[in-house]
Design an enzyme around this catalytic site. Structure first.
Site, PDB file in Angstrom:
ATOM      1  N   HIS A 156       0.834  -1.203   0.000  1.00 32.65           N
ATOM      2  CA  HIS A 156       0.000   0.000   0.000  1.00 32.65           C
ATOM      3  C   HIS A 156       0.870   1.255   0.000  1.00 32.65           C
ATOM      4  O   HIS A 156       0.644   2.186  -0.786  1.00 32.65           O
ATOM      5  CB  HIS A 156      -0.963   0.005   1.179  1.00 32.65           C
ATOM      6  CG  HIS A 156      -0.393  -0.362   2.509  1.00 32.65           C
ATOM      7  ND1 HIS A 156       0.932  -0.733   2.729  1.00 32.65           N
ATOM      8  CD2 HIS A 156      -0.977  -0.412   3.743  1.00 32.65           C
ATOM      9  CE1 HIS A 156       1.115  -0.994   4.003  1.00 32.65           C
ATOM     10  NE2 HIS A 156      -0.021  -0.805   4.646  1.00 32.65           N
ATOM     11  N   TYR A 157       1.879   1.269   0.865  1.00 35.33           N
ATOM     12  CA  TYR A 157       2.786   2.414   0.940  1.00 35.33           C
ATOM     13  C   TYR A 157       3.596   2.554  -0.354  1.00 35.33           C
ATOM     14  O   TYR A 157       3.716   3.649  -0.914  1.00 35.33           O
ATOM     15  CB  TYR A 157       3.722   2.243   2.133  1.00 35.33           C
ATOM     16  CG  TYR A 157       4.673   3.388   2.367  1.00 35.33           C
ATOM     17  CD1 TYR A 157       4.233   4.565   2.968  1.00 35.33           C
ATOM     18  CD2 TYR A 157       6.006   3.303   1.979  1.00 35.33           C
ATOM     19  CE1 TYR A 157       5.096   5.619   3.187  1.00 35.33           C
ATOM     20  CE2 TYR A 157       6.879   4.351   2.205  1.00 35.33           C
ATOM     21  CZ  TYR A 157       6.427   5.502   2.793  1.00 35.33           C
ATOM     22  OH  TYR A 157       7.289   6.555   3.000  1.00 35.33           O
TER      23      TYR A 157
END
Length: 250
Positions: A156-157
């Site tokens: 996600h990051y």
């Protein structure tokens, strides 16, 4: 320390109450700028505003960067108070913790994209028209080496920072003839409070990837970020500048 001339400039820093954003605010004030801190943490924001005010003019706006109306209101109030917005530093970001892609909660995944990527889009959307009015601007997006390489257990990051790099390149091309330059920096990990949301295993992984065998210092990041925010940076736009201690070699 080399002098960076930001006299007469107004610098907006998202996530400016802590970490790299706070270090950028310190250096910007010492370089002659006035600073507007935008942050979601009202208590920490007021404390940071008070501390930084010893160095120069500092305003503070509590704002949730994923709220379009709130971001526009922050831009309007900052412009009214300072008379211009010359520099935007998109430093706000979250990690969302660590986990394999198939095990991360979709709500957490979406939240990281919202804050790190869509939040930066909304701040650019609110600030660029005011820079166009003034005929000048510098935007620096704080991405990550994870956006270039992809960190395991942080999809996600990594995806949010890869998207931020893409936004930088697109916006830089759109504004290339308007005296508004848009660049990104891709730090390796800096040891700030953001580490509190990471597992020790992930922290150890990041350190092991850095040839310098240490983490980035926030003030080191501020030096490059604010050079990119100055008139000395005149022919770089849509570019990505490495701050990885030798980790990224392309």
């Amino acid at each position: 320390m080399n002098e960076i001339d930001l006299k007469g400039r107004t610098v907006v820093i998202t996530g400016g109450a802590r970490g790299i954003g706070y270090a950028v605010a310190q250096r910007a004030l010492r370089s002659g700028a006035s600073v507007a801190l935008w942050d979601v943490d009202a208590t920490r924001l007021e404390r940071s505003r008070s501390e930084l005010s010893e160095l120069g003019k500092v305003s503070a706006v509590t704002v949730d960067l994923v709220d379009e109306a709130a971001v526009e209101a922050a831009a309007a109030s900052t412009f009214a108070e300072h008379g211009s917005i010359d520099v935007l530093i998109n430093s706000a970001g979250i990690t969302g913790g660590n986990g394999s892609t198939w095990e991360l909660d979709p709500a957490v995944w979406r939240r990281v994209i919202e804050v790190n990527l869509i939040g930066s889009y909304l701040t650019c959307r609110a600030v660029v028209p005011r820079m166009l009015e003034g005929g000048y601007g510098r935007i620096v997006n704080i991405a990550s080496v994870a956006g270039k390489e992809g960190n395991p257990n942080a999809s996600h990051y990594s995806a949010s920072k890869a998207g931020l790099i893409g936004l930088t390149k697109s916006l830089g091309k759109e504004l290339a003839k308007r005296n508004i330059l848009v660049n990104a920096v891709t730090p390796a990990a800096a040891k700030t409070e953001i580490f509190d949301s990471m597992s020790q295993e992930h922290i150890d992984y990041m350190l092991a990837k850095i040839p310098m065998n240490r983490f980035l210092l926030p003030e080191e990041a501020a030096s490059l970020i604010l050079w990119l925010s100055s008139e000395d940076c005149a022919f770089s736009t849509g570019a990505v500048f490495d701050l990885s201690g030798g980790r990224a070699t392309y």
